[in-house]
Write a protein that holds these residues in place. Structure first.
Motif, PDB file in Angstrom:
ATOM      1  N   THR A  17       0.833  -1.209   0.000  1.00 55.45           N
ATOM      2  CA  THR A  17       0.000   0.000   0.000  1.00 55.45           C
ATOM      3  C   THR A  17       0.866   1.256   0.000  1.00 55.45           C
ATOM      4  O   THR A  17       0.596   2.221  -0.748  1.00 55.45           O
ATOM      5  CB  THR A  17      -0.917   0.000   1.238  1.00 55.45           C
ATOM      6  N   THR A  18       1.914   1.267   0.831  1.00 54.00           N
ATOM      7  CA  THR A  18       2.786   2.438   0.916  1.00 54.00           C
ATOM      8  C   THR A  18       3.491   2.694  -0.411  1.00 54.00           C
ATOM      9  O   THR A  18       3.567   3.847  -0.881  1.00 54.00           O
ATOM     10  CB  THR A  18       3.823   2.233   2.031  1.00 54.00           C
ATOM     11  N   ASN A  19       4.024   1.644  -1.037  1.00 55.78           N
ATOM     12  CA  ASN A  19       4.744   1.824  -2.297  1.00 55.78           C
ATOM     13  C   ASN A  19       3.822   2.294  -3.413  1.00 55.78           C
ATOM     14  O   ASN A  19       4.215   3.098  -4.266  1.00 55.78           O
ATOM     15  CB  ASN A  19       5.428   0.516  -2.692  1.00 55.78           C
ATOM     16  N   ILE A  20       2.572   1.812  -3.419  1.00 60.34           N
ATOM     17  CA  ILE A  20       1.609   2.276  -4.419  1.00 60.34           C
ATOM     18  C   ILE A  20       1.290   3.755  -4.197  1.00 60.34           C
ATOM     19  O   ILE A  20       1.175   4.541  -5.150  1.00 60.34           O
ATOM     20  CB  ILE A  20       0.344   1.415  -4.372  1.00 60.34           C
ATOM     21  N   LEU A  21       1.161   4.147  -2.919  1.00 53.89           N
ATOM     22  CA  LEU A  21       0.834   5.546  -2.619  1.00 53.89           C
ATOM     23  C   LEU A  21       1.927   6.503  -3.079  1.00 53.89           C
ATOM     24  O   LEU A  21       1.640   7.654  -3.429  1.00 53.89           O
ATOM     25  CB  LEU A  21       0.588   5.712  -1.117  1.00 53.89           C
ATOM     26  N   VAL A  22       3.193   6.071  -3.065  1.00 51.84           N
ATOM     27  CA  VAL A  22       4.289   6.965  -3.481  1.00 51.84           C
ATOM     28  C   VAL A  22       4.677   6.744  -4.930  1.00 51.84           C
ATOM     29  O   VAL A  22       5.674   7.317  -5.406  1.00 51.84           O
ATOM     30  CB  VAL A  22       5.518   6.762  -2.574  1.00 51.84           C
ATOM     31  N   GLY A  23       3.906   5.925  -5.674  1.00 51.45           N
ATOM     32  CA  GLY A  23       4.132   5.762  -7.101  1.00 51.45           C
ATOM     33  C   GLY A  23       5.127   4.692  -7.485  1.00 51.45           C
ATOM     34  O   GLY A  23       5.560   4.651  -8.640  1.00 51.45           O
ATOM     35  N   ARG A  24       5.479   3.788  -6.560  1.00 48.60           N
ATOM     36  CA  ARG A  24       6.393   2.705  -6.909  1.00 48.60           C
ATOM     37  C   ARG A  24       5.613   1.542  -7.522  1.00 48.60           C
ATOM     38  O   ARG A  24       4.424   1.386  -7.257  1.00 48.60           O
ATOM     39  CB  ARG A  24       7.135   2.213  -5.661  1.00 48.60           C
ATOM     40  N   PRO A  25       6.310   0.688  -8.283  1.00 54.97           N
ATOM     41  CA  PRO A  25       5.629  -0.480  -8.854  1.00 54.97           C
ATOM     42  C   PRO A  25       5.154  -1.416  -7.747  1.00 54.97           C
ATOM     43  O   PRO A  25       5.808  -1.568  -6.722  1.00 54.97           O
ATOM     44  CB  PRO A  25       6.716  -1.151  -9.710  1.00 54.97           C
ATOM     45  N   TRP A  26       4.004  -2.054  -7.972  1.00 58.49           N
ATOM     46  CA  TRP A  26       3.443  -2.916  -6.938  1.00 58.49           C
ATOM     47  C   TRP A  26       4.327  -4.119  -6.637  1.00 58.49           C
ATOM     48  O   TRP A  26       4.386  -4.585  -5.498  1.00 58.49           O
ATOM     49  CB  TRP A  26       2.049  -3.400  -7.352  1.00 58.49           C
ATOM     50  N   TYR A  27       4.985  -4.648  -7.683  1.00 55.12           N
ATOM     51  CA  TYR A  27       5.823  -5.828  -7.446  1.00 55.12           C
ATOM     52  C   TYR A  27       7.030  -5.496  -6.574  1.00 55.12           C
ATOM     53  O   TYR A  27       7.512  -6.338  -5.809  1.00 55.12           O
ATOM     54  CB  TYR A  27       6.279  -6.437  -8.777  1.00 55.12           C
ATOM     55  N   LEU A  28       7.533  -4.232  -6.689  1.00 56.39           N
ATOM     56  CA  LEU A  28       8.642  -3.832  -5.818  1.00 56.39           C
ATOM     57  C   LEU A  28       8.163  -3.733  -4.373  1.00 56.39           C
ATOM     58  O   LEU A  28       8.865  -4.149  -3.440  1.00 56.39           O
ATOM     59  CB  LEU A  28       9.213  -2.486  -6.284  1.00 56.39           C
ATOM     60  N   GLY A  29       6.946  -3.215  -4.195  1.00 50.85           N
ATOM     61  CA  GLY A  29       6.381  -3.166  -2.847  1.00 50.85           C
ATOM     62  C   GLY A  29       6.154  -4.556  -2.280  1.00 50.85           C
ATOM     63  O   GLY A  29       6.386  -4.795  -1.086  1.00 50.85           O
ATOM     64  N   LEU A  30       5.709  -5.499  -3.145  1.00 54.60           N
ATOM     65  CA  LEU A  30       5.504  -6.865  -2.686  1.00 54.60           C
ATOM     66  C   LEU A  30       6.830  -7.498  -2.264  1.00 54.60           C
ATOM     67  O   LEU A  30       6.910  -8.190  -1.223  1.00 54.60           O
ATOM     68  CB  LEU A  30       4.855  -7.689  -3.798  1.00 54.60           C
ATOM     69  N   LEU A  31       7.883  -7.252  -3.039  1.00 53.46           N
ATOM     70  CA  LEU A  31       9.194  -7.819  -2.716  1.00 53.46           C
ATOM     71  C   LEU A  31       9.708  -7.273  -1.380  1.00 53.46           C
ATOM     72  O   LEU A  31      10.165  -8.028  -0.517  1.00 53.46           O
ATOM     73  CB  LEU A  31      10.181  -7.506  -3.838  1.00 53.46           C
ATOM     74  N   TYR A  32       9.619  -5.945  -1.239  1.00 56.45           N
ATOM     75  CA  TYR A  32      10.062  -5.349   0.032  1.00 56.45           C
ATOM     76  C   TYR A  32       9.185  -5.810   1.196  1.00 56.45           C
ATOM     77  O   TYR A  32       9.665  -6.023   2.329  1.00 56.45           O
ATOM     78  CB  TYR A  32      10.028  -3.827  -0.068  1.00 56.45           C
ATOM     79  N   GLY A  33       7.883  -5.988   0.944  1.00 57.26           N
ATOM     80  CA  GLY A  33       6.985  -6.457   1.979  1.00 57.26           C
ATOM     81  C   GLY A  33       7.342  -7.863   2.452  1.00 57.26           C
ATOM     82  O   GLY A  33       7.302  -8.157   3.658  1.00 57.26           O
ATOM     83  N   LEU A  34       7.684  -8.733   1.504  1.00 64.73           N
ATOM     84  CA  LEU A  34       8.085 -10.080   1.887  1.00 64.73           C
ATOM     85  C   LEU A  34       9.387 -10.071   2.688  1.00 64.73           C
ATOM     86  O   LEU A  34       9.549 -10.845   3.639  1.00 64.73           O
ATOM     87  CB  LEU A  34       8.250 -10.945   0.622  1.00 64.73           C
ATOM     88  N   CYS A  35      10.311  -9.171   2.312  1.00 67.79           N
ATOM     89  CA  CYS A  35      11.560  -9.059   3.076  1.00 67.79           C
ATOM     90  C   CYS A  35      11.289  -8.571   4.506  1.00 67.79           C
ATOM     91  O   CYS A  35      11.860  -9.093   5.478  1.00 67.79           O
ATOM     92  CB  CYS A  35      12.525  -8.110   2.362  1.00 67.79           C
ATOM     93  N   ASN A  36      10.416  -7.569   4.620  1.00 65.66           N
ATOM     94  CA  ASN A  36      10.076  -7.070   5.960  1.00 65.66           C
ATOM     95  C   ASN A  36       9.364  -8.144   6.795  1.00 65.66           C
ATOM     96  O   ASN A  36       9.596  -8.261   8.008  1.00 65.66           O
ATOM     97  CB  ASN A  36       9.178  -5.841   5.840  1.00 65.66           C
ATOM     98  N   THR A  37       8.498  -8.920   6.133  1.00 67.90           N
ATOM     99  CA  THR A  37       7.796  -9.992   6.842  1.00 67.90           C
ATOM    100  C   THR A  37       8.769 -11.066   7.322  1.00 67.90           C
ATOM    101  O   THR A  37       8.680 -11.558   8.458  1.00 67.90           O
ATOM    102  CB  THR A  37       6.747 -10.631   5.924  1.00 67.90           C
ATOM    103  N   LEU A  38       9.723 -11.415   6.448  1.00 71.35           N
ATOM    104  CA  LEU A  38      10.730 -12.403   6.816  1.00 71.35           C
ATOM    105  C   LEU A  38      11.538 -11.926   8.025  1.00 71.35           C
ATOM    106  O   LEU A  38      11.861 -12.720   8.937  1.00 71.35           O
ATOM    107  CB  LEU A  38      11.655 -12.673   5.631  1.00 71.35           C
ATOM    108  N   GLU A  39      11.838 -10.633   8.068  1.00 72.60           N
ATOM    109  CA  GLU A  39      12.580 -10.093   9.214  1.00 72.60           C
ATOM    110  C   GLU A  39      11.810 -10.299  10.516  1.00 72.60           C
ATOM    111  O   GLU A  39      12.375 -10.755  11.528  1.00 72.60           O
ATOM    112  CB  GLU A  39      12.850  -8.609   9.005  1.00 72.60           C
ATOM    113  N   ILE A  40      10.512  -9.987  10.513  1.00 81.11           N
ATOM    114  CA  ILE A  40       9.715 -10.112  11.745  1.00 81.11           C
ATOM    115  C   ILE A  40       9.545 -11.575  12.132  1.00 81.11           C
ATOM    116  O   ILE A  40       9.577 -11.931  13.325  1.00 81.11           O
ATOM    117  CB  ILE A  40       8.347  -9.430  11.558  1.00 81.11           C
TER     118      ILE A  40
END
Length: 547
Positions: free
Chosen positions: A83-106
């Motif tokens: 959601t954050t990456n879409i709001l700032v105009g980034r591609p959704w797949y990049l947001g999904l990739l970063y989201g999975l990395c953040n999820t893996l960290e937690i």
């Protein structure tokens, strides 16, 4: 949130459906907002931000939710990142990739903390080390994965991205996530004036080191200020002040020269150094604050235990004093009563002797003989109570002579009860007061005759090391366990004494033990109900040195 959550305690029971959805939307909104704040700190030339507070927010929400509800909450992390990456105009797949990395960290962070029966708390140094280790491990996994993804998709430098991601995420998790693992509040809180003074000193130190024209080479002063907070204030206040200090340092660094816009290019201090500094501050503050909390808690437990021991000791001393006072009053009563009884008892014995010298038939003489023996026994008890506080000289007492005298004195009473007294010669000699030894043994023999009606009382002596044991054994009904427990209590008469023609008042065994103890000996009694009683008078044996 529930009352327990608002008070800082993670609930242990799964939440209701309505509560779960409300918490889920709150977590989603908070992570989105903190992600947007992190994107404003975008690093020039790198696909990531200098600091990512959303990692700390995610860790905070995951630690606060019950273990059974963590799975669905972790799903909010990739959704919030997309959601954050879409709001700032980034591609959704990049947001999904970063989201999975953040999820893996937690996920790695929570797994590294381990399974806890209750909610995880920073209430000991061991737990603090586990928390810091879990945060650093999760940040390492995040740094490696996101650096690899950035290098493949955006062409960024692997090592630069990995270092910045590691430092930014680890510092956020430790500074923000730690606030969800706070232990129960301490009894003594922070004084508002002290907190105000600390804030003034911290502000001055931060302005000196990170402000316009600041001397960044003396940033170690910040650690000194934080150490004072961690050692002085409760862990809740110390960690909150640490977060506030790091955020202030970040803002001052990013607004160097007095400009309040986020002008990263104009920053005098490298943001990389800053986030590493923030991560180090997080490790330092958590470890020091948790160690202080554990030390004060253990000290409070030790103090409470010492106070309990002191109260128990005072109660024991008071009980002992009351017992000694009661014993003194009983002895005073016994001695005073004995003195009052001695004069009329002497008159009774005198007139009995006069009557015995007159012309009497056999039955009358038998009656007077029984009366005189009872009076003599009573006089012996009175003499024992009167002499209880008087020191006696120790003599060499021949045990065989002692047994013969006591046997002769109680032969008539034994015959009246159709019992017999049997003695066994030993040739032993004891070191004691002759009068004390005779009265002590007389008391034991008198008791034995009373209970061994139609039986036999055996007197014998043996030597065991430096003591002579004179045993008085009867074949009467014995004592019950309850009577045996109170055998030496003064004025106590067990149910076995009832109906046996015993005129005693419960002083014999207690008096015998007192006489033995003041001569360095003791009296013990053993019995099995239905199998008689064995009373043992222990007295010191006469040694060669004594002779």
């Amino acid at each position: 949130m529930t009352t327990a959550t608002a008070a800082g305690k993670a609930p242990s029971e799964p939440w209701s459906r309505g509560h779960r959805w409300g918490y889920w939307f709150a977590a989603l909104a908070c992570i989105v907002v903190t992600s947007l704040a992190g994107l404003t700190l975008q690093s020039p030339g790198l696909p990531i931000a200098w600091w990512w507070p959303a990692a700390g927010a995610a860790a905070w929400f995951v630690l606060r939710v019950p273990r059974a509800d963590r799975a669905w909450l972790i799903l909010t992390i990739p959704l919030a990142t997309i959601t954050t990456n879409i709001l700032v105009g980034r591609p959704w797949y990049l947001g999904l990739l970063y989201g999975l990395c953040n999820t893996l960290e937690i996920v790695v962070f929570v797994a590294a903390l381990g399974r806890q029966r209750d909610a995880f708390r920073l209430d000991s140094l061991v737990n603090a080390v586990r928390f810091v280790g879990a945060a650093l491990l999760g940040a390492v996994v995040l740094g490696v994965t996101i650096a690899a993804a950035g290098a493949l998709l955006a062409g960024g430098s692997f090592f630069s991205v990995a270092i910045v991601a590691f430092a930014s995420h680890s510092s956020a998790v430790m500074l923000i996530g730690a606030l969800a693992a706070l232990p129960p509040p301490e009894t003594k809180g922070a004084h508002p004036i002290e907190v105000a003074v600390y804030l003034l000193v911290a502000a001055a130190t931060l302005f000196l080191t990170f402000g316009p024209g600041g001397a960044t080479h003396v940033t170690f002063l910040v650690f000194a200020v934080l150490a004072a907070a961690c050692l002085r204030f409760p862990i809740r206040v110390a960690l909150a002040l640490t977060l506030l200090t790091c955020v202030a340092a970040l803002l001052l660094t990013l607004t160097a020269g007095g400009s309040f816009g986020f002008d990263l290019a104009a920053s005098r201090t490298s943001p990389v150094v800053l986030v590493v500094f923030m991560s180090t501050v997080g490790v330092f503050s958590i470890l020091v604050s948790a160690a202080r909390y554990e030390g004060r808690r253990d000290a409070a437990v030790a103090l409470s235990a010492a106070e309990e021991v002191a109260r128990a000791e005072r109660a024991r001393v008071a009980a002992l004093a009351a017992q000694l006072e009661l014993q003194r009053q009983r002895e005073d009563f016994a001695v005073a009563t004995s003195h009052e009884l001695r004069t009329p008892l002497t008159n009774m014995l005198g007139y009995t002797d006069l009557l015995l010298d007159s012309r009497l038939d056999d039955q009358q003489r038998s009656w007077l003989g029984a009366a005189r023996r009872g009076a003599e026994r009573l006089r012996g008890l009175i003499d024992t109570m009167i002499d209880a506080r008087e020191s006696q000289t120790c003599d060499a007492v021949a045990v065989d002579s002692l047994l013969t005298r006591v046997q002769t004195a109680y032969a008539a009473e034994a015959a009246s009860r159709r019992s017999s007294i049997v003695t066994k010669p030993s040739g032993l000699v004891v070191r004691a007061s002759d009068g004390d030894a005779e009265r002590a043994l007389s008391n034991l023999v008198s008791n034995a005759i009373t209970f061994a009606e139609n039986g036999t009382v055996t007197l014998e002596a043996t030597r065991v090391t430096d003591d002579v044991l004179i045993s008085v054994t009867d074949d009467g009904p014995g004592m019950s366990a309850t009577t045996l427990q109170h055998a030496f209590d003064r004025f106590y008469r067990g149910p076995e004494a009832e109906g046996r023609g015993s005129s005693g008042v419960g002083l014999g065994l207690g008096s015998a033990r007192d006489l033995a103890r003041r001569n360095g000996g003791d009296v013990t009694v053993t019995s099995v109900a239905g199998h008689g009683v064995s009373a043992v008078l222990r007295l010191p044996a006469l040694t060669d040195a004594d002779a």
